[in-house]
Design a protein around this motif. Structure first.
Motif, PDB file in Angstrom:
ATOM      1  N   ASP A 284       0.808  -1.222   0.000  1.00 35.02           N
ATOM      2  CA  ASP A 284       0.000   0.000   0.000  1.00 35.02           C
ATOM      3  C   ASP A 284       0.837   1.266   0.000  1.00 35.02           C
ATOM      4  O   ASP A 284       0.298   2.380   0.109  1.00 35.02           O
ATOM      5  N   GLY A 285       2.160   1.138  -0.096  1.00 33.04           N
ATOM      6  CA  GLY A 285       3.034   2.310  -0.150  1.00 33.04           C
ATOM      7  C   GLY A 285       3.407   2.866   1.207  1.00 33.04           C
ATOM      8  O   GLY A 285       4.062   3.918   1.286  1.00 33.04           O
ATOM      9  N   LYS A 293       5.156   1.325  -3.960  1.00 35.33           N
ATOM     10  CA  LYS A 293       3.776   0.859  -3.888  1.00 35.33           C
ATOM     11  C   LYS A 293       3.531  -0.186  -4.979  1.00 35.33           C
ATOM     12  O   LYS A 293       4.018  -0.057  -6.103  1.00 35.33           O
TER      13      LYS A 293
END
Length: 368
Positions: A284-285, A293
């Motif tokens: 999800d970064g 990501k």
């Protein structure tokens, strides 16, 4: 598959085989070569072929008549060519029928020379001796090259084992420094390798690349060597400031690998650098150090990241006890320890039963 003449018993063959249906012709040729070679005779091509196929390594030359009953010289040649023996044993046609068609067919199949009858002793001796010596020199050179290649291969394998041992030793030393068992790096290696070999996550990868990635995975925490003991071995939760220091082990690991010139020659080097820097990135970064990501994170860094989390949860550390297996699986599935690629999780859970077997009484510290 053809026969080969590099046997222990006949490393330097000394026997000439004379194949001719005429006893007088055999006697003439025998008399020419008897002083310098062992001589055997065959009265037709079939008998001669059986002798050759029985012990091909025995013969340094074959003198072959063309016109013979049961099997003629050209048919014998065809069988020798099929058995891939004409490159190993020089064959000479000795014939009174040296017409263009016979000569063309014989040379096409690989005969060394065509000698016309009646033979002139000093001529036939000189021509055959020259070729026999050429084959002996080629055989000797081939044996030397094979020996040299074998020694070079042995040395290369020794260097590979030494390099692997040094890398594993360094990685294990870092684990001991952080009060963890050296088994951690072995398990990361084994989990990474198992998933790449036995799940769709490794689909399309060659076995060689899988081995290199698994080797690289053991260096994932090499940057911890630069983290102060007070942070590395703190028994409680890290402060925000201490956590920032701990996070630098990713960049420190990449930089350390870049500063060891010898490692650059290791084929796992590029994988190791990427894994060292990016094994704490998240799908999800929200990972570090670069906030990558999704598929910006390499497949090998993703798999080592998951293996590292699974192992950390499953084993006792200085700052925590081991979690039960069911809790470990739940925490990874619900994202309690960071978000992972859904495809990676599917691959992982498809083999988690097998991976859990790595955590037995001898391979895990206080795991539940």
């Amino acid at each position: 598959m053809g026969h080969r003449i590099h046997s222990v018993a006949y490393r330097d063959p000394q026997t000439i085989l004379i194949v001719d249906d005429d006893e007088i012709n055999r006697g003439i040729l025998d008399n020419i070569f008897a002083d310098d070679y062992q001589v055997e005779e065959a009265e037709n091509g079939r008998i001669g072929l059986e002798k050759i196929l029985d012990t091909p390594e025995k013969y340094c030359a074959v003198l072959l008549d063309v016109m013979m009953p049961e099997m003629d010289g050209l048919e014998t040649l065809r069988h020798l060519k099929h058995e891939e023996l004409l490159d190993e044993i020089p064959v000479f046609l000795i014939t009174a029928e040296a017409n263009d068609a016979v000569m063309k067919e014989a040379y096409r199949m690989g005969v060394m020379d065509v000698i016309s009858k009646p033979v002139i002793p000093y001529v036939v001796m000189r021509r055959i001796n020259s070729v026999v010596e050429l084959f002996r020199a080629r055989r000797s050179l081939s044996n030397q090259v094979m020996a040299q290649q074998s020694e070079l291969l042995r040395q290369a394998e020794q260097i590979i084992r030494l390099n692997r041992g040094m890398i594993e030793g360094l990685a294990t030393a870092i684990e001991f420094r952080s009060a963890e068992s050296g088994d951690h790096v072995r398990r990361i290696h084994d989990i990474t390798r198992y998933m790449l070999k036995y799940t769709e996550w490794g689909e399309g990868m060659e076995d060689y690349d899988i081995e290199q990635i698994a080797q690289a995975s053991i260096m994932h925490d090499i940057g911890k060597i630069a983290i102060p003991d007070a942070v590395l071995n703190k028994p409680g939760r890290l402060t925000p400031e201490e956590f920032e220091i701990m996070k630098t082990h990713t960049v420190q690991g990449e930089q350390l690998l870049e500063k060891i010139p010898e490692l650059k020659e290791n084929l796992a080097y590029e994988y190791a650098k990427d894994i060292a820097r990016h094994h704490h990135e998240r799908w999800d970064g929200r990972g570090y150090p670069d906030g990558l990501k999704g598929d910006e994170i390499s497949p090998w860094a993703q798999i080592v990241s998951l293996a590292d989390v699974y192992d950390a949860l499953s084993c006792k550390r200085i700052y925590k006890d081991a979690f039960p297996r069911e809790k470990v699986v739940e925490m990874i599935r619900d994202g309690s320890c960071g978000v992972f690629n859904p495809r990676l999780l599917d691959a992982f859970f498809s083999v988690e039963d097998e991976i859990a077997k790595m955590y037995d009484a001898n391979g895990k510290e206080d795991a539940k």
